[in-house]
Design a protein around this motif. Sequence first.
Motif, mmCIF file in Angstrom:
data_model
loop_
_atom_site.group_PDB
_atom_site.id
_atom_site.type_symbol
_atom_site.label_atom_id
_atom_site.label_comp_id
_atom_site.label_asym_id
_atom_site.label_seq_id
_atom_site.Cartn_x
_atom_site.Cartn_y
_atom_site.Cartn_z
ATOM 1 N N PHE A 131 25.232 60.111 1.189
ATOM 2 C CA PHE A 131 24.091 60.256 0.279
ATOM 3 C C PHE A 131 24.323 59.476 -1.010
ATOM 4 C CE2 PHE A 131 22.267 62.796 -3.320
ATOM 5 C CZ PHE A 131 20.947 62.497 -3.083
ATOM 6 N N ASN A 132 23.245 58.914 -1.532
ATOM 7 C CA ASN A 132 23.246 58.264 -2.849
ATOM 8 C C ASN A 132 22.206 58.925 -3.724
ATOM 9 O OD1 ASN A 132 23.446 56.264 -4.983
ATOM 10 N ND2 ASN A 132 21.513 55.448 -4.185
ATOM 11 N N ASP A 133 22.626 59.392 -4.885
ATOM 12 C CA ASP A 133 21.758 60.144 -5.789
ATOM 13 C C ASP A 133 21.086 59.215 -6.797
ATOM 14 O OD1 ASP A 133 20.472 62.081 -7.179
ATOM 15 O OD2 ASP A 133 22.253 63.099 -7.904
ATOM 16 N N SER A 134 20.196 58.395 -6.335
ATOM 17 C CA SER A 134 19.338 57.492 -7.107
ATOM 18 C C SER A 134 20.125 56.413 -7.836
ATOM 19 C CB SER A 134 18.435 58.252 -8.082
ATOM 20 O OG SER A 134 19.122 58.696 -9.232
ATOM 21 N N TYR A 135 19.399 55.436 -8.348
ATOM 22 C CA TYR A 135 19.986 54.314 -9.082
ATOM 23 C C TYR A 135 19.836 54.631 -10.567
ATOM 24 C CZ TYR A 135 20.854 49.466 -10.549
ATOM 25 O OH TYR A 135 21.360 48.331 -11.128
ATOM 26 N N GLU A 136 20.883 55.128 -11.175
ATOM 27 C CA GLU A 136 20.806 55.515 -12.588
ATOM 28 C C GLU A 136 21.829 54.731 -13.404
ATOM 29 O OE1 GLU A 136 20.514 59.710 -13.331
ATOM 30 O OE2 GLU A 136 19.463 60.066 -11.446
ATOM 31 N N VAL A 137 21.971 53.457 -13.077
ATOM 32 C CA VAL A 137 22.881 52.593 -13.819
ATOM 33 C C VAL A 137 22.328 52.314 -15.215
ATOM 34 C CG1 VAL A 137 24.106 50.395 -13.814
ATOM 35 C CG2 VAL A 137 23.584 51.538 -11.647
ATOM 36 N N ASP A 138 21.040 52.148 -15.309
ATOM 37 C CA ASP A 138 20.442 51.660 -16.547
ATOM 38 C C ASP A 138 19.842 52.757 -17.422
ATOM 39 O OD1 ASP A 138 21.168 49.112 -15.818
ATOM 40 O OD2 ASP A 138 19.268 48.684 -14.832
ATOM 41 N N ASP A 139 20.184 54.039 -17.154
ATOM 42 C CA ASP A 139 19.791 55.092 -18.088
ATOM 43 C C ASP A 139 20.847 55.163 -19.183
ATOM 44 O OD1 ASP A 139 21.780 56.020 -16.457
ATOM 45 O OD2 ASP A 139 20.993 58.054 -16.313
ATOM 46 N N TRP A 178 27.357 60.449 -9.862
ATOM 47 C CA TRP A 178 26.490 59.329 -9.534
ATOM 48 C C TRP A 178 26.415 58.372 -10.709
ATOM 49 C CZ3 TRP A 178 24.927 64.325 -10.543
ATOM 50 C CH2 TRP A 178 24.168 64.531 -11.715
ATOM 51 N N PRO A 179 26.076 57.077 -10.504
ATOM 52 C CA PRO A 179 25.950 56.329 -9.249
ATOM 53 C C PRO A 179 27.335 56.075 -8.650
ATOM 54 C CG PRO A 179 24.846 55.226 -11.099
ATOM 55 C CD PRO A 179 25.743 56.262 -11.674
ATOM 56 N N PHE A 180 27.367 55.178 -7.641
ATOM 57 C CA PHE A 180 28.641 54.849 -7.007
ATOM 58 C C PHE A 180 29.606 54.298 -8.066
ATOM 59 C CE2 PHE A 180 27.345 53.987 -2.303
ATOM 60 C CZ PHE A 180 26.777 55.247 -2.248
ATOM 61 N N GLU A 209 36.167 59.916 -12.001
ATOM 62 C CA GLU A 209 35.694 59.255 -13.210
ATOM 63 C C GLU A 209 36.036 57.771 -13.170
ATOM 64 O OE1 GLU A 209 38.199 61.502 -13.158
ATOM 65 O OE2 GLU A 209 37.828 63.164 -14.563
ATOM 66 N N GLY A 210 35.154 56.954 -13.719
ATOM 67 C CA GLY A 210 35.447 55.530 -13.766
ATOM 68 C C GLY A 210 34.211 54.683 -13.849
ATOM 69 N N ASN A 211 34.398 53.376 -13.702
ATOM 70 C CA ASN A 211 33.305 52.415 -13.793
ATOM 71 C C ASN A 211 32.328 52.565 -12.634
ATOM 72 O OD1 ASN A 211 34.309 50.983 -16.097
ATOM 73 N ND2 ASN A 211 35.797 49.963 -14.766
ATOM 74 N N VAL A 212 31.066 52.301 -12.930
ATOM 75 C CA VAL A 212 30.048 52.166 -11.888
ATOM 76 C C VAL A 212 30.156 50.770 -11.281
ATOM 77 C CG1 VAL A 212 27.547 51.976 -11.511
ATOM 78 C CG2 VAL A 212 28.482 53.873 -12.858
ATOM 79 N N ILE A 213 29.933 50.677 -9.986
ATOM 80 C CA ILE A 213 30.093 49.392 -9.301
ATOM 81 C C ILE A 213 28.986 48.410 -9.670
ATOM 82 C CG2 ILE A 213 31.219 50.503 -7.341
ATOM 83 C CD1 ILE A 213 28.611 49.881 -5.730
ATOM 84 N N ASP A 214 29.266 47.160 -9.395
ATOM 85 C CA ASP A 214 28.271 46.098 -9.443
ATOM 86 C C ASP A 214 27.462 46.184 -8.149
ATOM 87 O OD1 ASP A 214 26.800 43.774 -9.378
ATOM 88 O OD2 ASP A 214 28.509 42.423 -9.681
ATOM 89 N N HIS A 215 26.255 46.759 -8.237
ATOM 90 C CA HIS A 215 25.426 46.973 -7.052
ATOM 91 C C HIS A 215 24.920 45.674 -6.432
ATOM 92 C CE1 HIS A 215 25.363 51.148 -8.445
ATOM 93 N NE2 HIS A 215 24.807 51.477 -7.301
#
Length: 953
Positions: A296-304, A122-124, A261-267
């Motif tokens: 399923f999406n396991d929360s928005y954890e882009v900014d941790d 996670w995230p996407f 593994e890779g970049n998180v998307i621009d939500h």
Amino acid sequence: MKHFIFLSLCLITVFSSCEQNNQQEKETGRINWPEITQEMKPWTRWWWHGSAVTEKGLTASLESYQEAGLGGVEITPIYGVKGEEGRVIDFLSSDWIAKLVYTLKESQRFGLGVDLANASGWPFGGPWVNEETACKYVTSRVFQVKGGQTFSESIHYVQKPILRMQDGKKLDIKDVKAPLATNGDLQEYAFDQVRFEKSLPLIMVSAHKSDQKGFTETIDLTDQLEDGKLTWAVPAGEWVICALFEGLHGKQVERAGPGGEGNVIDHFSRIALDGYLDKFDTAFKNHDISYLRYYFNDSYEVDDAHGEANWTPDFFTVFQQINGYDLRNYIPALLGLDTPETNSRVIYDYRMTISDLLLENYTKPWQKWAGAQGKGIRNQAHGSPANVLDLYAASDVPEIEGREIVNLKSAASAAHVTGKKLISSESATWLNEHFESNWGDVKNAVDNMFLSGVNHIFYHGTAYSPQEAMWPGWLFYAAVHFAPTNSLWGDFKTLNQYVARSQSFLQAGRPANDILVYFNIADHWSERGNNMLKHFHSNTLFDDLSLKVCGDYLSDNGYSWDAISDKQLQDVTYQNNQLLTHGNSYKTILIPEASLMPAETFEKLISLANEGATLLFVKDLPEAAPGMSGKTGGTQKIENLKNELLFKQDGNRRIANYGKGLIVVAKEIPELITHAGVQPESFYIDGLQSIRRAKDDGNYYYFIKNTSDTLFKGWITLQADYASAALYNPMTGAEGYALTKSDESKTAIYVSMRPEESIVIETFKDVYTGELYPFYEKLDNAIVLSDWKIDFVKGGPILPESLSTDKLQSWTIYGGDYAYFSGTAEYTTTIPALPDSTDTWLLHLDNVNESAAIYLNNEYIGTLLNAPYELELPVDALRGNSLKIAVSNLMANRIAYMDKQGVTWRKFYNINFAARRAENRGEDGLFSARNWKPKPSGLSGDVILIPLKRTIK
């Protein structure tokens, strides 16, 4: 179970004179447990380490889960296991899809449901997310200049390098290559966030003239740059030059498995989401995944991570479409350099735009994508910088995590207001340190979820582990270990039966809450603060809002409520003395203290009052509207509406009749509630808490828990219209009609509940009679049992020798093999002859570490998971004289043994088992139990048989 439902069997016999009568009584008042469905059973998050699964292992795992009483699994592929690289299957590869299809077929055969995380970790994000579609941030340089000068300077921004590793590994950024995929084994690296030192592309550069009232003129200088240098003759006056730059946030998918593994998307980008989901469409093409239920999406954890993902390339265009003005003219305010008022209004509009982007470009399109496949989405919206109530409302199943009831109610509120059936929860995440949680701890965590409105439990969680893996098998780093290797696994089915029975009631009917509480986000979003975004984390979601004060008061004092957002409020109607929202009804709206409120929200509230609603404002009406629209007309609209209200003082309250309705303003919440015709559940004063569901026939289900540490015994009344009631115990299966007494105004129900015990009450508007629910009182002449034989029957590292004793104490005091044994021991004794003068007997165990399964004459009676460890014994089962108590302890002692012996069981990539508490960190900074002393295990104190007399017959 059959020993606990003999009352039900008797009752069925009494009411089975003919088929017609049976049908009539079933419809109108017969005691009737709902039929348990797949969704009523608890599910579990199923981690696939490295997706190193085999068909044989999948079948064996699913069979064990089904036997334990689980209803389904949610597949979440994550990082791999060291030494098992040969088994790894890359995420979304053809082999991986084949294993998914096999899992779906086997799950269907076992009657288990299947959900799938829409990412590995996670995230996407993933390796197919390039720089164009990866999450981004905006940064700035600011220059202050005076008129009459020539400004000449290179306009550039060199990004500082950042390197964060998910497992705490130290690595020099100079040793990392770009792109990250060229660095070899990404499992070994486990990147969390990476930014390279480089110049960032310019978004724009503009000059803004300032005076004492703020900034009055804007000049776009972007086209005047030559080779990155700006030369500009500064006009008269004081000017600020602002340059904005776009950077890659650098966030990588957390805990990703191989191939994920890779970049998180621009939500915030629809293009980014569509490109991301196209990968799944391609992978799933020509494969039968029809049995899959939800994504399923396991929360928005882009900014941790370091900084915020707070930008998307077309932000200026979208901002103008939403807000009606060009943000480029207000860059100083965006950066917090303008007047306090303008800063506040612009940052509100910026945050509202971010929220809309998360809703319109991510959540809704994702749900539509799933819906086109005949599926849905389970979404953890918390953690995001958006109005989470709106994100939850766009989800088929909103999902929450955490421990504090008021904040947990966010997901349930959105579901209730928008008419959704299921509210799920990530449950029992890291309750205690690793290996220290028992099923009683989990039950209490689950009960907390139930009281918040959750009715679809997902444990956190279960790791797939090959049958041949060395104990304790493959485990997840942040969890209670709901796995067959857990020494408590044999008693897991009792917990799952309890959850299923509870959820069978909690999924029935519809929510029955009285109060809508306005989610006053405008004040929060208008506070500039140190960051551009405001995130709503699950454990603190409402904490920074005055809503939290209201929620705490209502929840502590027995009032039922749901939070509602500005968008959701627009759909509320008032009919027949009720506020209606998608099939659910409420009696009033409580508006927490709010200085700012969107004009359209206030207008809607006043309109509802005009139609007959009662509005309750804490402290005062809003003063103004937020954002730039609030300055240009919204605030005046609020003032005009307020001027229509004619208040009269009534003690500490101000009251205005408006149309057919009422508007009340007071400083204290209790002074407001009395005007809404809402009454609390009075039993809260005794430590009982509840949640209520309305049935289609006008009756109710109440789930009630004794949250105190003392026995409650007495009469309670319910805020419902009823003449009789039935009681159901979801732990034991006991049932019966309630003993009631009535006066002119209320019918009272007699209940007796041990600490932490739960009961379900079903109300009936008509009077129904039959076998009463069995309650007992203790008599004298208790019998202390002795002459115990202890046989260690399952567990390790080895099975200790059997023991005989008259004094029950923790088996760890015997040292040696006993001290580090984790597993199950059977305590057996002979029961002396018992007198026939009692109605039944209570088995009381002083201390159990941790759970105890009870057998009479080798026939299973029930399992005790938490204190007080007491169980009524069926009279017919006591006709023999053999008592066996199978006690299972924690995994902790065996784990401690392995760590003391230097046995390697922690062998995971990415994060190799972090400690929850600092004192449990080893020299490598990771979890270690080598300093643990053996934890108490087994039975200690007395085992007592207490004669009981039935108080209600």
